[in-house]
Design a protein around this motif. Sequence first.
Motif, short mmCIF file in Angstrom:
data_model
loop_
_atom_site.label_atom_id
_atom_site.label_comp_id
_atom_site.label_asym_id
_atom_site.label_seq_id
_atom_site.Cartn_x
_atom_site.Cartn_y
_atom_site.Cartn_z
N ASN A 103 0.47 -1.02 0.04
CA ASN A 103 -0.37 0.22 0.42
C ASN A 103 1.17 1.38 0.08
O ASN A 103 1.17 2.52 -1.09
CB ASN A 103 -1.18 0.37 1.35
CG ASN A 103 -2.04 -0.70 0.97
OD1 ASN A 103 -2.16 -1.07 -0.27
ND2 ASN A 103 -2.63 -1.05 2.24
N ASP A 166 -10.14 0.96 1.16
CA ASP A 166 -10.48 -0.43 1.74
C ASP A 166 -12.17 -0.48 1.12
O ASP A 166 -12.44 -0.74 1.52
CB ASP A 166 -10.50 -0.81 3.31
CG ASP A 166 -9.37 -0.33 3.79
OD1 ASP A 166 -8.41 -1.73 3.97
OD2 ASP A 166 -9.13 0.46 4.70
N ASP A 195 -8.25 -1.37 -1.71
CA ASP A 195 -7.15 -2.73 -0.25
C ASP A 195 -8.21 -4.66 -0.27
O ASP A 195 -9.16 -3.37 0.49
CB ASP A 195 -6.70 -1.75 0.61
CG ASP A 195 -6.25 -3.29 2.00
OD1 ASP A 195 -5.71 -4.08 1.21
OD2 ASP A 195 -5.46 -2.36 2.67
N THR A 225 -4.89 -3.62 -4.54
CA THR A 225 -3.62 -4.22 -3.77
C THR A 225 -4.40 -5.00 -2.11
O THR A 225 -5.89 -5.37 -2.42
CB THR A 225 -3.53 -2.93 -2.82
OG1 THR A 225 -4.20 -2.35 -1.64
CG2 THR A 225 -2.33 -1.80 -3.51
#
Length: 376
Positions: A103, A166, A195, A225
Amino acid sequence: MSALDWLETAAAERERAGLHRDPIVRRPDADLLNLASNDYLGLSADPRVVDGARAALTAFGAGSTASRLVVGTTSLHIDFEDDLADFTGFAAGLCFSSGYLANVGAISSLVGRGDLIVSDAGAHASLIDGCRLSRAEVVVVDRGDVAAVDAALAGAAGRRALVVTDSVYSIDGEVAPVAELYAVARARGAALLVDEAHALGVRGPGGAGVIAEAGLSGAPDLVMTTVMSKSLGTQGGVVLGSRSLRTHLIDTARPFIFDTGLNPAAVGGAHAALRILRHDPGLPDRVRANAAMIARECGGEEPRAAVVSLIVGDPHRAVDWAARCRADGVLVGCFRPPSVPAGTSRLRITARADLDESAIERVAAVVNRHRQEVTA
């Protein structure tokens, strides 16, 4: 007087506030039912995953021995990156030594001084630190507030912009509105970084994540990610996106350039876990079903991923509750500020796909019994 005398004062203040932490030391012979880890699919000790790590260890040794750009890239790294990219629907992937570094490396390579980041208030610390290290202007919006993201991007005035979130929030397992955020970002000429650490193996078709669930796999201006340390049971982080993104990160991401490459055993184990997930697409359904059962039995809200969050409020009570459960053979997470907002200290229970009904009943009995003790 010592220049570091203040450390004792700071430690005493944390102790009074209920914020002192000691690492929990696990031993191989401990008789503990572990629901504190992020081993969502229960694969970290699966013999097939262990064999994958062992084979990599035998072939390449204990460490990668150098940065990825020197001799730290093995054929295992390349094969895993290609396979995970194919599984998640992206053109390419790049492994880092941890999800944290993935990240930090991705964000700080995509934006810099003079650029704009719009960051979700629920973002993981690694995303926050990536934003800080990028030196870009950062606008923080309320969790999942798509309108606020749109408003922040509207004022970008032609600058390079990146939206950061996220997909599954790590503390309570709620799911971000990824499709809506992508639509807003695209309309405003911004990129979106998502994420998927807590979504891979848990949400989406076959466990491919929330991006895949939204039908956005491989979409332009979208960066994913994720980690190998949760559903894949080992260690490491990955950035997925276009081939040009991979090339850019290799050339510019400091956590990739200057860090020793991820050890081969972690890569071999993670690749074995990915193969298991590919061949058993029902694993994500099982972990979510187990999370739902834990929530019902323990009085938590209906989970949308693998996490069940039981808020007690006071950090001292949360610590006491978790300690009593551990003494009774059940290991659960205990989250306090700064991991959660003040007044929301909690137990964080993580489901696993390999739990059976009797194990969940045991967890519920222990958690509920000790809840009554600490809240009386």
